[in-house]
Design a protein around this motif. Structure first.
Motif, PDB file in Angstrom:
ATOM      1  N   GLU A  92      -2.008   6.507   2.060  1.00  0.00           N
ATOM      2  CA  GLU A  92      -2.726   4.691   1.910  1.00  0.00           C
ATOM      3  C   GLU A  92      -3.053   4.458   2.324  1.00  0.00           C
ATOM      4  O   GLU A  92      -4.025   3.372   1.460  1.00  0.00           O
ATOM      5  N   ALA A 143       1.145   4.550  -3.137  1.00  0.00           N
ATOM      6  CA  ALA A 143       0.394   5.743  -2.468  1.00  0.00           C
ATOM      7  C   ALA A 143       1.514   6.432  -3.209  1.00  0.00           C
ATOM      8  O   ALA A 143       1.482   7.688  -3.830  1.00  0.00           O
ATOM      9  N   ASP A 156      -6.175   2.175   0.449  1.00  0.00           N
ATOM     10  CA  ASP A 156      -6.590   1.709   1.054  1.00  0.00           C
ATOM     11  C   ASP A 156      -8.373   0.738   0.546  1.00  0.00           C
ATOM     12  O   ASP A 156      -8.490  -0.148   0.129  1.00  0.00           O
ATOM     13  N   TYR A 212       1.061  -1.101  -0.499  1.00  0.00           N
ATOM     14  CA  TYR A 212      -0.209   0.141   0.153  1.00  0.00           C
ATOM     15  C   TYR A 212       0.897   0.669   0.501  1.00  0.00           C
ATOM     16  O   TYR A 212       0.885   2.102  -0.608  1.00  0.00           O
ATOM     17  N   GLY A 213       1.936   1.248   0.846  1.00  0.00           N
ATOM     18  CA  GLY A 213       2.653   2.394   0.505  1.00  0.00           C
ATOM     19  C   GLY A 213       3.733   2.821  -0.755  1.00  0.00           C
ATOM     20  O   GLY A 213       3.618   3.535  -0.345  1.00  0.00           O
TER      21      GLY A 213
END
Length: 196
Positions: A179, A172, A183, A168-169
């Motif tokens: 993040e 992003a 999500d 996710y990081g």
């Protein structure tokens, strides 16, 4: 009286009374005879230790089955039992039913030319079923259609990066979003793609 002073027949009598020292002594005493008998034998897929083990099994059977009343010395009986055990082992190893055990090929060993293993070939054959391939293509086509019609451009970008294995990081960072935003997008994607 020590074991060295006893005859073979007296040692066997002690063995039958659970004297383990007598058993060890008698097995050790006849070990060289077993070695001599195994030198003349060749068994496919076996080494000298395997033959020695078979010979020792024959010696153990001789100790177990020796009958003094048959007017035969233990030595003669032991040699006969060892030879029979070795002959039985050789005969068994030459039977065709043992061929797979003596000449196996590992599922995981690789062929030098193709660099593929038996497991690779079996997996490939499983995937070469035309019916399975057609069903998979139909499912993939339906999934692609859903992705094109139900997902926004942003959600498709997120999904593509997610399927590439990015966290996710990292997603992003790539899309210059938070993040939490990634999500939320993943949750929406799951919800939309699971709808019928």
């Amino acid at each position: 009286m020590s074991e060295r002073e006893l005859t073979d027949e007296e040692l066997i009598a002690r063995i039958r009374m659970q004297d383990h020292d007598a058993m060890d002594y008698l097995l050790d005493k006849y070990r060289n005879m077993v070695k001599r008998e195994t030198r003349e034998i060749y068994m496919i897929g076996a080494d000298s230790e395997d033959l020695m083990q078979e010979g020792m099994i024959g010696l153990f059977k001789a100790i177990r089955d020796y009958n003094e009343e048959r007017n035969c010395s233990f030595h003669t009986f032991a040699v006969l039992c060892v030879k029979r055990q070795l002959l039985t082992a050789v005969t068994s190893s030459n039977r065709k039913k043992h061929y797979p055990l003596n000449h196996y090929i590992s599922f995981y060993s690789q062929d030098e030319e193709t660099k593929s293993s038996v497991m690779d070939i079996l997996a490939a054959e499983e995937n070469s079923n035309p019916e399975s391939n057609l069903l998979m293509q139909e499912q993939m086509g339906g999934l692609v259609y859903k992705m094109d019609t139900l997902l926004s451009k942003y959600e498709r970008n997120v999904l593509e990066l997610y399927l590439d294995g990015l966290s996710y990081g990292r997603i992003a960072e790539e899309l210059d979003k938070t993040e939490k935003s990634i999500d939320n997008a993943i949750q929406r994607i799951r919800k939309k793609l699971s709808q019928e």
